[in-house]
Design a protein around this motif. Structure first.
Motif, PDB file in Angstrom:
ATOM      1  N   GLY A   1      39.808  41.555  13.882  1.00 40.11           N
ATOM      2  CA  GLY A   1      39.473  40.534  12.889  1.00 40.11           C
ATOM      3  C   GLY A   1      37.969  40.416  12.688  1.00 40.11           C
ATOM      4  N   PHE A   2      37.204  40.454  13.795  1.00 36.61           N
ATOM      5  CA  PHE A   2      35.743  40.415  13.699  1.00 36.61           C
ATOM      6  C   PHE A   2      35.212  41.639  12.961  1.00 36.61           C
ATOM      7  CE2 PHE A   2      35.336  37.091  16.990  1.00 36.61           C
ATOM      8  CZ  PHE A   2      34.308  36.354  16.423  1.00 36.61           C
ATOM      9  N   PHE A   3      35.783  42.807  13.235  1.00 42.03           N
ATOM     10  CA  PHE A   3      35.354  44.032  12.560  1.00 42.03           C
ATOM     11  C   PHE A   3      35.549  43.902  11.047  1.00 42.03           C
ATOM     12  CE2 PHE A   3      36.674  48.107  10.695  1.00 42.03           C
ATOM     13  CZ  PHE A   3      35.478  48.788  10.807  1.00 42.03           C
ATOM     14  N   ILE A   4      36.697  43.420  10.619  1.00 41.31           N
ATOM     15  CA  ILE A   4      36.974  43.253   9.189  1.00 41.31           C
ATOM     16  C   ILE A   4      35.993  42.260   8.576  1.00 41.31           C
ATOM     17  CG2 ILE A   4      38.694  42.449   7.512  1.00 41.31           C
ATOM     18  CD1 ILE A   4      40.836  43.475   9.550  1.00 41.31           C
ATOM     19  N   PHE A   5      35.767  41.151   9.279  1.00 42.91           N
ATOM     20  CA  PHE A   5      34.852  40.122   8.797  1.00 42.91           C
ATOM     21  C   PHE A   5      33.431  40.676   8.644  1.00 42.91           C
ATOM     22  CE2 PHE A   5      31.993  36.503   9.621  1.00 42.91           C
ATOM     23  CZ  PHE A   5      32.383  35.656   8.597  1.00 42.91           C
TER      24      PHE A   5
END
Length: 119
Positions: A100-104
């Protein structure tokens, strides 16, 4: 460990949904570039991309919390567990949050790049 193994180990439901959210961020980013000449349309797609990215971040954290609750229930039933087993469970529960952090971050970097290149 490859990306497919991480998806399976991290939980196919949460990781699968996060994968589709990644595709959504990429697709909306392409639409921003495609509509760069039409500023209102480009801004609309950029906002949608950012909203999808924020949802991916929160959804990743939700996935970790669900995983932790399940792990704690299992520990409660078994009683004592080794530190290595506990550390392994914590590592696996973190996969969704990292994704999720990577996508964000990917969406935020795109936004910074888009705003830097526009007039």
């Amino acid at each position: 460990m490859n990306i497919i193994e991480i998806h399976v180990e991290g939980g196919i439901l949460f990781m699968g949904i996060l994968f589709f959210l990644l595709i959504g961020v990429i697709a909306t980013s392409v639409l921003v570039i495609k509509n760069k000449a039409d500023q209102p349309k480009a801004k609309k797609w950029l906002k949608i991309s950012q909203e999808i990215a924020l949802f991916a971040l929160v959804f990743g954290i939700l996935g970790q919390l669900v995983g932790l609750v399940g792990a704690f229930q299992a520990i409660e039933q078994v009683g004592e567990v080794s530190q290595a087993l506990l550390a392994g469970g914590l590592k696996v529960s973190s996969y969704t949050t990292l994704y999720g952090f990577f996508i964000f971050l990917l969406a935020k970097l795109f936004k910074i790049g888009f705003q830097f290149t526009r007039k």
